[in-house]
Design a protein around this motif. Structure first.
Motif, short mmCIF file in Angstrom:
data_model
loop_
_atom_site.label_atom_id
_atom_site.label_comp_id
_atom_site.label_asym_id
_atom_site.label_seq_id
_atom_site.Cartn_x
_atom_site.Cartn_y
_atom_site.Cartn_z
N LEU A 266 0.86 -1.16 0.00
CA LEU A 266 0.00 0.00 0.00
C LEU A 266 0.91 1.23 0.00
N VAL A 267 0.64 2.19 -0.85
CA VAL A 267 1.49 3.38 -0.95
C VAL A 267 0.69 4.59 -0.47
N PHE A 268 1.15 5.18 0.63
CA PHE A 268 0.55 6.41 1.16
C PHE A 268 1.36 7.60 0.65
N ARG A 269 0.66 8.68 0.39
CA ARG A 269 1.33 9.89 -0.09
C ARG A 269 1.18 11.01 0.94
N VAL A 270 2.32 11.64 1.25
CA VAL A 270 2.36 12.80 2.14
C VAL A 270 2.79 14.01 1.31
N SER A 271 2.09 15.14 1.49
CA SER A 271 2.37 16.35 0.71
C SER A 271 2.60 17.53 1.63
N ALA A 272 3.53 18.40 1.23
CA ALA A 272 3.82 19.60 2.01
C ALA A 272 4.09 20.76 1.06
N LYS A 273 3.41 21.88 1.26
CA LYS A 273 3.65 23.08 0.46
C LYS A 273 4.80 23.86 1.10
N THR A 274 5.79 24.21 0.29
CA THR A 274 7.00 24.84 0.80
C THR A 274 7.30 26.14 0.07
N LEU A 275 8.29 26.84 0.58
CA LEU A 275 8.82 27.99 -0.15
C LEU A 275 9.45 27.50 -1.46
N PRO A 276 9.56 28.37 -2.46
CA PRO A 276 10.14 27.95 -3.74
C PRO A 276 11.51 27.31 -3.58
N ALA A 277 11.69 26.17 -4.29
CA ALA A 277 12.97 25.46 -4.36
C ALA A 277 13.39 24.80 -3.05
N HIS A 278 12.49 24.71 -2.08
CA HIS A 278 12.81 24.04 -0.81
C HIS A 278 12.11 22.69 -0.69
N GLN A 279 11.47 22.23 -1.76
CA GLN A 279 10.72 20.99 -1.66
C GLN A 279 11.61 19.77 -1.40
N ALA A 280 12.82 19.76 -1.96
CA ALA A 280 13.72 18.62 -1.75
C ALA A 280 14.15 18.54 -0.29
N VAL A 282 12.50 19.61 2.39
CA VAL A 282 11.39 19.15 3.21
C VAL A 282 11.11 17.67 2.96
N ALA A 283 11.22 17.23 1.71
CA ALA A 283 10.98 15.82 1.41
C ALA A 283 11.99 14.92 2.11
N ARG A 284 13.25 15.34 2.15
CA ARG A 284 14.26 14.55 2.84
C ARG A 284 13.96 14.44 4.33
N GLU A 285 13.56 15.56 4.93
CA GLU A 285 13.24 15.53 6.36
C GLU A 285 12.01 14.66 6.63
N LEU A 286 11.02 14.70 5.75
CA LEU A 286 9.84 13.86 5.92
C LEU A 286 10.22 12.38 5.85
N ARG A 287 11.08 12.02 4.91
CA ARG A 287 11.48 10.62 4.78
C ARG A 287 12.18 10.14 6.05
N LEU A 288 13.07 10.96 6.61
CA LEU A 288 13.76 10.58 7.83
C LEU A 288 12.78 10.36 8.98
N ARG A 289 11.83 11.28 9.13
CA ARG A 289 10.88 11.18 10.24
C ARG A 289 9.91 10.03 10.04
N VAL A 290 9.48 9.81 8.82
CA VAL A 290 8.57 8.69 8.54
C VAL A 290 9.27 7.37 8.79
#
Length: 303
Positions: A266-280, A282-290
């Motif tokens: 099962l694949v769950f998707r998490v989304s976060a709106k960020t400042l421009p060019a900061h998505q990578a 935030v995504a790295r931090e989310l992966r670590l915490r998840v």
């Protein structure tokens, strides 16, 4: 009175009466008239430049509305700074172009007036310039195309210095923008010079806001409600972390639920709106915490 003053009006007649040697009156009248034309042209040029500069300053200091991007004050200040910098760069570039155009028109008109005052026929000159302009236009079609594309790019604010863009031929960070070319630096450090006229479409990753997506695959027999609750807790903790909330995250991250379903995961998707060019970031931090949360809950990540 000399016949030379016949066509020069009262100014030449006055000089003819004042000068000891009246024969110099037409020459002196011509010199003074040319000087007045040039001085007037310079005054008009300076006035036009000051007017353009005032308009540019007003346009570059207008405060944008950034509240729609952010809900907290610190974040709003960050987006305001980015939008103000983009507006300032665009206004200054357009101001420079308008100043050059004003100088060419005013000085060119003054030169033609001086030539006419010197009784030099300007009709053949204008015809020659027109023919030369047509010839140059045919020979420099690509250059004209680049400049026109650059003008519209600046007017429409398609991208600016510091933006991460995809222009087809290259993907990278914009280092310089002119009316003719855009200079990019890609992830490998390679510098690309892309002519504005060859850019058919632009993908800008740095305008307004960006979005980070993280897909979390878990085993097929995992408890959907438990995994969703765990992911929601992780996103809430990230949102409440001052290091991210006050610097890069625009809105509270969301858990979309099950994005994909297969016979093994099962694949769950998490989304976060960020400042421009900061998505990578935030995504790295989310992966670590998840990853840490799943390990703590004993939930296996599917291959």
């Amino acid at each position: 009175m000399s016949k030379a003053c016949t066509n020069d009006g009262s100014f030449c007649s006055l000089l003819y009466d004042l000068l000891p040697v009246g024969s110099f009156a037409p020459l002196l009248a011509t010199v003074i008239t040319i000087a007045l034309i040039l001085v007037l042209a310079l005054l008009v040029r300076n006035l036009a430049h000051r007017l353009i500069g005032r308009v540019v300053n007003r346009a570059s200091t207008t405060t944008p509305i950034a509240g729609r991007f952010r809900k907290n004050g610190a974040a709003t200040d960050g987006i305001d700074a980015l939008l103000n910098e983009r507006r300032k760069q665009r206004a200054e570039t357009m101001g420079s172009v308008l100043k050059h155009i004003a100088s060419i028109v005013i000085i060119g008109t003054a030169i033609l007036t001086v030539l006419d005052r010197l009784t030099i026929p300007i009709a053949p000159l204008l015809t020659s310039v027109g023919i030369l302009g047509v010839a140059i236009g045919f020979g420099a079609q690509e250059l004209v195309k680049d400049f026109i594309a650059g003008m519209f790019m600046l007017l429409e604010d398609q991208y600016g210095v510091g933006d991460v863009v995809d222009v087809g031929a290259a993907v990278g960070t914009v280092e310089a923008v002119t009316l003719r070319v855009t200079r990019l630096r890609d992830a490998d450090g390679r510098v690309w010079y892309v002519r504005n006229g060859t850019i058919a479409r632009v993908g800008n990753e740095s305008q307004g806001w960006s979005r980070a997506y993280v897909d979390v695959p878990v085993a097929y027999d995992s408890d959907v409600a438990a995994v969703r609750e765990l992911l929601q807790r992780v996103t809430t903790e990230l949102w409440e972390d001052p290091e991210f909330r006050e610097s890069v995250i625009v809105e509270e991250p969301s858990v979309f639920g099950v994005e994909q379903l297969s016979d093994s995961s099962l694949v769950f998707r998490v989304s976060a709106k960020t400042l421009p060019a900061h998505q990578a970031e935030v995504a790295r931090e989310l992966r670590l915490r998840v990853k840490a949360a799943l390990d703590g809950a004993g939930i296996a990540i599917a291959p």
